[in-house]
Design a protein around this motif. Structure first.
Motif, PDB file in Angstrom:
ATOM      1  N   VAL A  69     -46.068  26.769  -4.134  1.00 52.78           N
ATOM      2  CA  VAL A  69     -46.859  28.326  -5.389  1.00 52.78           C
ATOM      3  C   VAL A  69     -45.771  27.928  -6.394  1.00 52.78           C
ATOM      4  O   VAL A  69     -45.255  26.936  -7.060  1.00 52.78           O
ATOM      5  N   GLY A  70     -46.946  28.232  -7.333  1.00 50.59           N
ATOM      6  CA  GLY A  70     -46.888  27.944  -8.765  1.00 50.59           C
ATOM      7  C   GLY A  70     -47.537  26.965  -9.146  1.00 50.59           C
ATOM      8  O   GLY A  70     -47.924  26.145  -8.595  1.00 50.59           O
ATOM      9  N   ASP A  71     -46.726  26.482 -11.061  1.00 54.81           N
ATOM     10  CA  ASP A  71     -47.782  25.535 -11.736  1.00 54.81           C
ATOM     11  C   ASP A  71     -46.246  24.926 -11.612  1.00 54.81           C
ATOM     12  O   ASP A  71     -45.628  25.203 -12.676  1.00 54.81           O
ATOM     13  N   ILE A  72     -46.738  23.471 -12.101  1.00 53.55           N
ATOM     14  CA  ILE A  72     -45.577  22.323 -12.306  1.00 53.55           C
ATOM     15  C   ILE A  72     -46.657  21.426 -12.844  1.00 53.55           C
ATOM     16  O   ILE A  72     -47.725  20.725 -12.260  1.00 53.55           O
ATOM     17  N   GLU A  73     -45.732  20.780 -14.169  1.00 52.62           N
ATOM     18  CA  GLU A  73     -46.563  19.555 -14.313  1.00 52.62           C
ATOM     19  C   GLU A  73     -45.432  18.137 -13.939  1.00 52.62           C
ATOM     20  O   GLU A  73     -44.852  18.370 -13.954  1.00 52.62           O
ATOM     21  N   ALA A  74     -46.041  17.334 -14.301  1.00 55.35           N
ATOM     22  CA  ALA A  74     -45.008  16.146 -14.154  1.00 55.35           C
ATOM     23  C   ALA A  74     -43.714  15.722 -15.200  1.00 55.35           C
ATOM     24  O   ALA A  74     -44.179  15.878 -16.307  1.00 55.35           O
ATOM     25  N   GLY A  75     -43.218  15.403 -14.715  1.00 49.99           N
ATOM     26  CA  GLY A  75     -41.840  14.771 -15.638  1.00 49.99           C
ATOM     27  C   GLY A  75     -41.057  16.411 -16.410  1.00 49.99           C
ATOM     28  O   GLY A  75     -40.231  16.308 -16.835  1.00 49.99           O
ATOM     29  N   GLU A  76     -41.910  17.323 -15.695  1.00 49.66           N
ATOM     30  CA  GLU A  76     -40.654  18.820 -15.498  1.00 49.66           C
ATOM     31  C   GLU A  76     -38.990  18.462 -15.174  1.00 49.66           C
ATOM     32  O   GLU A  76     -39.682  18.018 -13.888  1.00 49.66           O
ATOM     33  N   ALA A  77     -38.662  18.448 -15.492  1.00 50.33           N
ATOM     34  CA  ALA A  77     -36.883  18.743 -15.338  1.00 50.33           C
ATOM     35  C   ALA A  77     -36.454  20.127 -15.125  1.00 50.33           C
ATOM     36  O   ALA A  77     -36.968  21.048 -15.094  1.00 50.33           O
ATOM     37  N   PHE A  78     -35.516  19.936 -13.931  1.00 58.93           N
ATOM     38  CA  PHE A  78     -34.691  21.078 -13.431  1.00 58.93           C
ATOM     39  C   PHE A  78     -33.483  20.509 -13.519  1.00 58.93           C
ATOM     40  O   PHE A  78     -33.307  19.665 -12.737  1.00 58.93           O
ATOM     41  N   THR A  79     -32.745  22.167 -13.687  1.00 60.99           N
ATOM     42  CA  THR A  79     -31.327  21.465 -13.343  1.00 60.99           C
ATOM     43  C   THR A  79     -30.716  22.653 -12.753  1.00 60.99           C
ATOM     44  O   THR A  79     -31.747  23.501 -11.904  1.00 60.99           O
ATOM     45  N   GLU A  80     -29.470  22.649 -12.390  1.00 61.25           N
ATOM     46  CA  GLU A  80     -28.753  22.712 -11.420  1.00 61.25           C
ATOM     47  C   GLU A  80     -29.219  24.707 -11.494  1.00 61.25           C
ATOM     48  O   GLU A  80     -29.391  25.273 -10.549  1.00 61.25           O
ATOM     49  N   SER A  81     -28.740  25.004 -12.149  1.00 58.17           N
ATOM     50  CA  SER A  81     -29.249  26.275 -13.244  1.00 58.17           C
ATOM     51  C   SER A  81     -30.605  26.982 -12.810  1.00 58.17           C
ATOM     52  O   SER A  81     -30.505  28.224 -12.723  1.00 58.17           O
ATOM     53  N   ASP A  82     -31.618  25.839 -12.893  1.00 56.39           N
ATOM     54  CA  ASP A  82     -32.566  26.122 -12.504  1.00 56.39           C
ATOM     55  C   ASP A  82     -33.234  27.169 -10.422  1.00 56.39           C
ATOM     56  O   ASP A  82     -34.131  27.253 -10.327  1.00 56.39           O
ATOM     57  N   PHE A  83     -32.072  25.907 -10.022  1.00 56.34           N
ATOM     58  CA  PHE A  83     -32.470  25.860  -8.699  1.00 56.34           C
ATOM     59  C   PHE A  83     -32.290  27.236  -7.834  1.00 56.34           C
ATOM     60  O   PHE A  83     -31.087  27.895  -7.931  1.00 56.34           O
ATOM     61  N   ASN A  84     -32.904  27.752  -7.326  1.00 54.36           N
ATOM     62  CA  ASN A  84     -32.868  28.847  -6.120  1.00 54.36           C
ATOM     63  C   ASN A  84     -33.682  30.819  -7.999  1.00 54.36           C
ATOM     64  O   ASN A  84     -33.736  31.409  -7.139  1.00 54.36           O
ATOM     65  N   THR A  85     -33.422  29.763  -8.775  1.00 52.03           N
ATOM     66  CA  THR A  85     -33.549  31.140  -9.305  1.00 52.03           C
ATOM     67  C   THR A  85     -35.382  30.840 -10.717  1.00 52.03           C
ATOM     68  O   THR A  85     -35.897  31.502 -10.380  1.00 52.03           O
ATOM     69  N   ARG A  86     -35.754  29.305 -10.563  1.00 52.87           N
ATOM     70  CA  ARG A  86     -37.141  29.053 -10.945  1.00 52.87           C
ATOM     71  C   ARG A  86     -37.878  28.072  -9.685  1.00 52.87           C
ATOM     72  O   ARG A  86     -39.038  27.952 -10.166  1.00 52.87           O
ATOM     73  N   ILE A  87     -36.764  27.402  -9.353  1.00 51.11           N
ATOM     74  CA  ILE A  87     -37.825  26.820  -8.202  1.00 51.11           C
ATOM     75  C   ILE A  87     -36.905  27.217  -7.048  1.00 51.11           C
ATOM     76  O   ILE A  87     -35.383  27.093  -6.747  1.00 51.11           O
ATOM     77  N   VAL A  88     -38.046  26.542  -5.872  1.00 50.34           N
ATOM     78  CA  VAL A  88     -36.990  26.503  -4.733  1.00 50.34           C
ATOM     79  C   VAL A  88     -37.161  24.910  -3.710  1.00 50.34           C
ATOM     80  O   VAL A  88     -38.488  24.822  -3.379  1.00 50.34           O
TER      81      VAL A  88
END
Length: 774
Positions: free
Chosen positions: A380-399
């Protein structure tokens, strides 16, 4: 009998007690008591550190006016001065005394004046007048009311007495904004009850005269807190207590109750209503006294819509209760109430033994951060190659469900799955996902093993929480939550707290830790499983806790009804706003990525001040502490070779904060897990290469064991085997009797077989001399 032959008990009974009696103590309402100040820090194996007891506490009109430390007549009366000052400081007493029955020493803790005392000893009224130069009628009236102890079934702890006394003294002085700051689990509700009891019985009210009983409001922001308080006030007459809730208001024709002395409600109920909010049905001067529980979250907050309620009842004296010391996040609470009338910190509670210590396991992994490289599937959703996610993003922006599953598997593999556990998640949706994953990997066959308790779960969630809090029940065993359970959960037997979301502030971190600090039989510590680097909060300059050393992870161990309408809970910090405003990215990891997830247990050591330090600093501190006890290698060997002296030495280490768990950590730290603790300490102090227990036992078997007769030799060989397997604890004096019972069925039979107890004890000690003679 010579004074040098007297025991301390003799001196007290024959010399000190008569002096106090002659001064009127223990008469006409004054009291003398021996007070257990604190039981001592909880340690492993059901043991405790050194507790504190005051020989005499002199009480008059409810106030602990003085402490007296007694020593036997054969030693100096000054020997008790240090203890007397310490105890007087803890108990909040104005005066400290030390005596050997022959001579007396006095200290004024307020002015610092001290010196020898010439008898007669001060009477209760004399000490009262010296303590309180300014007369207060309300102080006298409060003192005339005894604490409610359910017929003497329980006693106030010293800090609770101090907090109550401080609050009542503030009221007696006319203060109308009072703050008490006490760590979670230290009994703030009990303190509020005793204050209310004194006010009720003394007929304190805003008129300034005891002409009527006060009207007292207890305000909380959650139903469970209001319910807990309501139930805790059961000693009051039934017609004096009422709950202000939607049902009561409805039954009362839409009006809140007024015919009572104690009222319990939550902010949400008071702030709602048809037209005007409910609280405006009461005149501004209706309540004499208001207790605001968890006040840092409530109306004392400048930005809170509930602040208007407290301002409306401005004439009332208002008492704020909080577990959180002053921080920039709650500065407005302290601005509203002023500095605390009394403070009892988390560190104090742990050191005194009223709260349970904790360990931290830092669970770093290869997927703490995530960079999309195109190899995983975007569901689900759009994501670009190389896009980074940190702890605060998990389960709020990305699952990433596989990531959450790996964390669940990691802690579930290591905990005792029968022990009660709280798991803190990023959002309510995340809490639901983690609940389901736990139930999928659990060993238990019970479908109710793990439940979610969040704002959305309503009354069903409340019932799960009540069942979890019930120490007689084992199901549910695990609860997942997001914000709701960070405060106000009185569950004494929580053994694990799992952090699967970032902690927003030091205040929240301390509240969450407070979920596990309540004591319970057999609970030596609880464990925080830290997947989100929350341990960095320990670097806060004002942190006042002291965790035990973290441990490396161990290996593997072997349908509800519709909820009724509830009067509401506070929003969980708007956590679901993101759920509604944007769709979360969902990613499924490839098999290769899942296989590459690894967890590493980082180990941090902790100073006695509760600060993280390196392994080298930790050993340096131990070296310094040991050097203060042991002068040289010969002394260490002599002390360690005698079981009684060794036990005393271990007690000295324990008093300095090195209990069995810490000593075992030190054993691992110097990479000597199979060595005797003697060798570990000898290595730290004198750089002697450690021998293993097997090496020491083998040398005894090959040499000195042959000096004993066959029967004694067989017993000692069995003791050596136990020593090799389980360590030096098998050589304690108390263990000898257990060995005799195990081998012969009784101690008496063992003595007969071995030629008497003296012969057995002598052989036991000679065995230990042989073990440690090089």
């Amino acid at each position: 009998m010579s004074v040098h032959d007297e025991t301390e008990a003799d001196t007290r009974a024959e010399r000190i007690d008569p002096v106090l009696a002659a001064a009127g103590w223990g008469q006409n309402g004054s009291r003398i008591r021996r007070e257990v100040i604190c039981p001592g820090r909880i340690q492993s194996g059901g043991t405790r550190g050194r507790g504190l007891s005051a020989d005499y506490v002199l009480i008059h009109k409810g106030q602990k006016l003085a402490v007296l430390e007694a020593k036997r007549a054969g030693v100096s009366h000054r020997n008790g001065v240090g203890q007397a000052k310490d105890y007087a400081t803890r108990l909040g007493s104005r005066f400290a005394y030390a005596s050997n029955g022959l001579n007396w020493y006095q200290i004024d803790m307020a002015t610092g004046a001290e010196g020898d005392l010439t008898l007669p000893f001060p009477t209760p009224d004399e000490l009262w007048d010296r303590t309180f130069a300014v007369k207060s009628d309300w102080r006298e009236r409060f003192g005339a009311v005894d604490f409610e102890t359910d017929g003497g079934k329980w006693e106030l702890r010293y800090y609770q007495h101090n907090a109550i006394t401080a609050a009542l003294e503030a009221l007696a002085n006319g203060d109308n904004r009072i703050l008490l700051t006490l760590a979670t689990g230290t009994g703030k509700t009990s303190i509020a009850f005793q204050i209310a009891w004194k006010l009720f019985q003394a007929k304190w009210n805003l008129s300034g005269e005891p002409v009527r009983r006060p009207r007292i409001l207890f305000l909380a922001d959650r139903n469970i807190l209001a319910d807990q308080a309501y139930n805790a006030f059961s000693a009051f007459p039934n017609d004096a207590v009422t709950r202000i809730d939607p049902d009561t208001i409805r039954k009362n024709g839409g009006k809140p109750p007024k015919n009572a002395s104690l009222f319990f409600t939550i902010f949400q109920t008071f702030m709602t209503g048809e037209g005007e909010p409910v609280y405006k049905d009461y005149p501004p001067d209706f309540f004499d006294f208001i207790v605001i529980d968890e006040c840092h979250r409530g109306g004392a907050n400048d930005q809170s819509e509930w602040r208007h309620l407290l301002e409306y009842f401005e004439p009332a004296a208002q008492l704020g209760l909080t577990a959180t010391p002053k921080r920039k996040h709650n500065a407005d609470t302290y601005a509203y109430f002023g500095e605390p009338a009394y403070t009892y910190a988390l560190r104090d509670g742990i050191e005194d033994g009223f709260l349970t210590p904790f360990k931290v396991r830092q669970m770093a992994s290869t997927i703490d951060e995530y960079v999309y490289d195109g190899s995983d599937d975007v569901i689900v959703g759009d994501i670009e190659a190389g896009e980074a996610f940190t702890e605060s993003d998990f389960n709020t922006r990305i699952v990433i469900e596989e990531r959450e599953l790996s964390r669940v598997q990691e802690f579930m593999r290591q905990i005792d799955q029968r022990q009660k556990t709280l798991v803190f998640c990023a959002t309510q949706d995340h809490a639901a996902l983690v609940r389901d994953l736990i139930n999928q990997v659990k060993d238990s066959t019970n479908p109710n093993y793990c439940h979610r308790v969040t704002a959305d779960d309503g009354a069903v969630g409340e019932q799960h929480l009540r069942d979890f809090q019930d120490n007689e029940k084992t199901i549910p065993t695990v609860l997942t939550t997001s914000q709701k359970l960070s405060t106000g959960v009185d569950a004494r037997n929580i053994r694990h707290i799992v952090l699967m979301r970032p902690i927003r502030s030091m205040i929240e971190f301390k509240q969450i830790i407070g979920r596990g600090t309540r004591t319970f039989e057999g609970k030596d510590f609880f464990t925080i499983w830290d997947f989100v680097k929350a341990h960095e909060n320990f670097n806060d300059p004002e942190w006042d806790g002291e965790p035990l050393e973290p441990e490396a992870p161990r290996g593997s161990r072997v349908p509800p009804s519709e909820p009724p309408v509830d009067e509401g809970e506070p929003p969980e910090n708007g956590e679901d706003a993101d759920d509604l405003s944007r769709e979360k990215i969902q990613v499924a990891l490839s098999d290769g990525t899942v296989r590459n997830i690894k967890y590493i247990a980082a180990t941090t050591y902790w100073s006695p001040e509760g600060k993280p330090i390196s392994a080298a600093e930790f050993l340096k501190r131990l070296f310094g502490d040991l050097s203060g006890i042991v002068a040289d290698e010969d002394q260490l060997r002599t002390v360690w070779s005698d079981p009684d002296n060794r036990e005393h030495f271990l007690g000295q280490l324990s008093d300095r904060g090195y209990d069995k768990d810490r000593l075992d950590d030190i054993r691992r730290l110097v990479d000597a897990p199979e060595s005797d603790l003697f060798d570990v300490l000898s290595y730290i102090l004198f750089t002697n290469a450690p021998k293993t227990r097997h090496d020491r036992a083998d040398r005894v078997r090959e040499s000195s064991i042959h000096a004993f007769d066959a029967e004694t030799k067989d017993l000692l060989l069995g003791i050596l085997k136990a020593y090799e397997t389980d360590g030096e604890s098998e050589l304690a004096t108390k263990k000898l009797g257990q060995f005799l019972v195990a081998r012969y069925g009784s101690i008496g039979e063992g003595k007969e077989k071995l030629g008497g107890l003296a012969a057995v004890s002598d052989a036991y000690r000679k065995l230990q001399l042989s073990l440690y003679n090089d």
